[in-house]
Design an enzyme around this catalytic site. Structure first.
Site, PDB file in Angstrom:
ATOM      1  N   ASP A  36       1.134  -1.313  -0.011  1.00  0.00           N
ATOM      2  CA  ASP A  36      -0.312  -0.415  -0.269  1.00  0.00           C
ATOM      3  C   ASP A  36       1.047   0.737  -0.338  1.00  0.00           C
ATOM      4  O   ASP A  36       1.799   1.410   0.822  1.00  0.00           O
ATOM      5  CB  ASP A  36      -0.638   0.110   1.361  1.00  0.00           C
ATOM      6  CG  ASP A  36      -2.168  -1.199   1.481  1.00  0.00           C
ATOM      7  OD1 ASP A  36      -1.805  -1.755   1.997  1.00  0.00           O
ATOM      8  OD2 ASP A  36      -2.577  -1.040   0.043  1.00  0.00           O
ATOM      9  N   ASP A 176     -10.719  -4.450  -1.013  1.00  0.00           N
ATOM     10  CA  ASP A 176      -9.740  -4.905   0.074  1.00  0.00           C
ATOM     11  C   ASP A 176     -10.431  -3.626   0.946  1.00  0.00           C
ATOM     12  O   ASP A 176     -10.715  -2.245   1.428  1.00  0.00           O
ATOM     13  CB  ASP A 176      -8.905  -3.339  -1.031  1.00  0.00           C
ATOM     14  CG  ASP A 176      -7.319  -2.910  -0.083  1.00  0.00           C
ATOM     15  OD1 ASP A 176      -6.829  -2.074  -0.340  1.00  0.00           O
ATOM     16  OD2 ASP A 176      -7.445  -3.459   1.422  1.00  0.00           O
TER      17      ASP A 176
HETATM   18  C1  DX5 Z   1      -6.102   0.427   2.942  1.00  0.00           C
HETATM   19  C2  DX5 Z   1      -5.333   0.097   2.308  1.00  0.00           C
HETATM   20  C3  DX5 Z   1      -5.696  -2.087   2.599  1.00  0.00           C
HETATM   21  C4  DX5 Z   1      -5.365  -2.566   3.976  1.00  0.00           C
HETATM   22  C5  DX5 Z   1      -5.494  -3.981   4.395  1.00  0.00           C
HETATM   23  O1  DX5 Z   1      -6.640   1.920   3.356  1.00  0.00           O
HETATM   24  O2  DX5 Z   1      -5.486   0.010   1.142  1.00  0.00           O
HETATM   25  O3  DX5 Z   1      -5.286  -2.772   2.244  1.00  0.00           O
HETATM   26  O4  DX5 Z   1      -3.911  -2.625   4.335  1.00  0.00           O
HETATM   27  O5  DX5 Z   1      -6.915  -3.663   5.626  1.00  0.00           O
HETATM   28  P1  DX5 Z   1      -7.549  -5.991   6.274  1.00  0.00           P
HETATM   29  O6  DX5 Z   1      -6.175  -4.717   7.187  1.00  0.00           O
HETATM   30  O7  DX5 Z   1      -8.883  -4.026   6.839  1.00  0.00           O
HETATM   31  O8  DX5 Z   1      -7.231  -6.420   5.357  1.00  0.00           O
END
Ligand code: DX5
Length: 221
Positions: A36, A176
């Protein structure tokens, strides 16, 4: 329905041992790694740059996605391509030149994805859906890991799947944010096939392998 894949997001990984954590996810059967990229402007957080993509590249053979949550992503696409990303995802809301950005990614020999925030309607994808390899429907407001899944995004996932089927496209639907053993079956039921998960995989007490196993069991057809 395309193959269901587990995409481990390193935002919640232990960054003091990033390489090990990536290898652990690979050994546990993850299909891809997502990195990310946040610039503190498109989203209210600052995370990683191309150097971290390079580090992940040295740690795994798995496909790497660079999820660009940055304004004017076309400025940095070449850097992430040469850093070793296999898929580069840009946000529909981040650039007025989305078609040019998607072409740029393909010209660099990479796969291209377009992401939309929870408040952005599926209709905004009408004229770009035929040019991308995947559509990423954010199921949380981007910027942080460990947030709660937004259930209202389920109908949008179903709408995007319908648009893909109506056009006879081979486009993946990625989701996501807040993806866990509880929410994974619901997003797959709605039409998603690429499941990004960060906190559930890397922060759960049961460990990476058990978490990935539970995610897979929950979506077995
Ligand atoms: C949030 C990111 C996600 C995060 C995943 O803006 O884009 O990829 O890392 O989120 P969780 O921890 O909710 O699985």
């Amino acid at each position: 329905m395309p193959k269901i894949e587990i995409v481990a997001s390193i935002l919640s990984a232990d960054l003091t041992r990033l390489g090990e954590h990536v290898k652990e996810a690979e050994a546990a059967g993850a299909d891809r790694i997502q990195v990310d990229i946040m610039d503190g402007r498109f989203v209210p957080n600052i995370t990683f740059g191309p150097l971290v993509v390079e580090a992940v590249r040295r740690s795994t053979q798995m496909p790497i996605e660079a999820h660009l949550m940055i304004v004017e992503p076309e400025r940095y696409v070449p850097e992430f391509a040469s850093a070793g990303a296999d898929v580069i995802i840009v946000h529909q809301e981040a650039t007025p030149h989305l078609h040019r950005a998607i072409q740029q990614i393909h010209h660099l020999g990479k796969k291209a994805g377009v992401a939309i925030n929870p408040s952005t309607p599926a209709a905004m994808l009408e004229d770009i859906m035929g040019d991308v390899d995947s559509v990423l429907v954010m199921t949380v407001n981007p910027g942080f890991g460990g947030q709660e899944f937004i259930a209202e995004t389920l109908s949008k996932i179903a709408r995007v799947r319908q648009m893909i089927v109506e056009r006879g496209l081979a486009c993946d639907i990625e989701v996501d944010g807040g993806i866990s053993a509880a929410t994974a079956p619901r997003v797959v039921q709605a039409g998603a096939n690429l499941l990004v998960s960060g906190a559930f995989i890397f922060s759960s007490r049961e460990g990476v392998a058990a978490a990935i196993r539970r995610l897979r069991e929950g979506v077995k057809s």
